[in-house]
Design an enzyme around this catalytic site. Structure first.
Site, mmCIF file in Angstrom:
data_model
loop_
_atom_site.group_PDB
_atom_site.id
_atom_site.type_symbol
_atom_site.label_atom_id
_atom_site.label_comp_id
_atom_site.label_asym_id
_atom_site.label_seq_id
_atom_site.Cartn_x
_atom_site.Cartn_y
_atom_site.Cartn_z
ATOM 1 N N GLY A 47 -0.308 87.498 -56.382
ATOM 2 C CA GLY A 47 -0.522 87.917 -57.762
ATOM 3 C C GLY A 47 -0.566 89.410 -57.978
ATOM 4 N N ALA A 48 -0.472 90.201 -56.905
ATOM 5 C CA ALA A 48 -0.531 91.657 -57.082
ATOM 6 C C ALA A 48 0.634 92.159 -57.925
ATOM 7 C CB ALA A 48 -0.538 92.342 -55.720
ATOM 8 N N GLY A 49 1.841 91.669 -57.617
ATOM 9 C CA GLY A 49 3.002 92.078 -58.394
ATOM 10 C C GLY A 49 2.940 91.610 -59.833
ATOM 11 N N ASP A 50 2.339 90.439 -60.042
ATOM 12 C CA ASP A 50 2.197 89.905 -61.399
ATOM 13 C C ASP A 50 1.246 90.773 -62.213
ATOM 14 O OD1 ASP A 50 3.756 87.719 -60.494
ATOM 15 O OD2 ASP A 50 1.964 86.689 -59.796
ATOM 16 N N ASN A 76 -0.067 99.890 -61.264
ATOM 17 C CA ASN A 76 -0.624 100.037 -59.921
ATOM 18 C C ASN A 76 -2.127 99.762 -59.907
ATOM 19 O OD1 ASN A 76 1.824 100.678 -58.770
ATOM 20 N ND2 ASN A 76 1.461 102.886 -58.722
ATOM 21 N N SER A 94 9.897 93.272 -56.007
ATOM 22 C CA SER A 94 9.207 93.796 -54.835
ATOM 23 C C SER A 94 10.238 94.498 -53.956
ATOM 24 C CB SER A 94 8.538 92.663 -54.055
ATOM 25 O OG SER A 94 9.526 91.842 -53.450
#
Length: 284
Positions: free
Chosen positions: A235-238, A262, A185
């Site tokens: 969990g967005a990055g996952d 994305n 991130s």
């Protein structure tokens, strides 16, 4: 090079513990969900029909077995499931994360031997990835995606507050030349020397609603985001990493793979916990 490999029905291997996530707003519990990067990434890879083997550990208190029947964890009767409290509120709009309890780390002996995998994903969240475990993955996988949170997170003794150490002090820095893609991130990227690390492996830095950037030794590129109505950023990055890795594995170039990442990241923030994916939307 491993010479005693045998045919493997799984193209990849994911290593990282499932968790219990408790979301609190102004100290009031608003949700209790299945967590851990492995749970979010599993959802994405399953939606894309990309077969993989999972190595994840939980305690006997694990409360989400019904959600993980396709990829069951190893149950450690003498341990507890990793537990995170994610605090939100008017006084701290950004998430404050505390590891309240932790399961045992994943050892190299728990990584399958005698098989090769096309790709591996080291996606620890609570300190469960050991340097020797990642080294074993690098030996048996053609290329490996690593989430830096599993390498640089440290936890305060008093309340488990998540902090970070520099990548050079993490014990993993010497493995960089063997890593294919390192995801961070924008906050985590502050703990690496980006200009140096990009000489050894490709670094993908996520910027939330502003998309992501990809840094390689011969240049960098910016990839625009998808619009999303954020409900929970957990969990967005996952999900981004799951989509990005799947794109690379399926033959997309880095830009299009990051665009796919994305897309899945935008789906994740619109729901609480691992997202339910509309297969028609995914196919489109």
């Amino acid at each position: 090079m491993v010479t005693d490999s045998k045919p493997n029905p799984h193209r990849g291997i994911i290593v990282g513990n499932y968790c219990h996530d408790i979301l609190l707003h102004n100290n009031l519990v608003i949700a209790e969900t299945l967590g851990g990067a492995a749970s979010f990434i599993s959802t994405v890879l399953d939606a894309l029909s990309l077969p993989f083997h999972l190595v994840s550990k939980v305690g006997s208190d694990f409360s989400h077995a019904a959600l993980t029947t396709n990829h069951p964890p190893l149950v450690v009767s003498t341990s507890q499931t990793t537990l995170f409290h994610a605090h939100f509120g008017s006084n701290h709009p950004d998430r404050i994360l505390n590891r309240v309890g932790s399961c045992d780390p994943i050892s190299p002996s728990e990584i399958p031997s005698g098989s090769r995998f096309e790709f591996g994903m080291a996606v620890g969240v609570g300190g469960e990835i050991l340097p020797e475990t990642l080294e074993k993955m690098l030996e048996i996988c053609d290329f490996v995606f690593v989430d830096i949170q599993g390498l640089i997170r440290r936890f305060e003794d008093k309340d488990g507050r998540v902090n970070h150490v520099g990548l050079k002090e993490s014990g993993f820095f010497h493995l960089l030349p063997k890593i294919s893609f390192l995801k961070a991130s924008e906050d985590e990227a502050l703990f690496i020397d980006l200009e140096e690390v990009r000489k050894w492996c490709c670094v993908v830095v996520t910027h939330g609603k502003d998309g992501c950037e990809v840094f390689c030794k011969d240049g960098c590129l910016k990839v625009d985001p998808f619009e999303a109505c954020q409900v929970d950023p957990t969990g967005a990055g996952d999900c981004f990493l799951g989509g990005f890795a799947a794109g690379i594995v399926q033959g997309l170039d880095v830009y299009d793979a990051a665009l796919l990442g994305n897309f899945f990241g935008s789906l994740a923030v619109a729901q609480v916990g691992p997202p339910s994916l509309d297969m028609n939307l995914v196919q489109d």
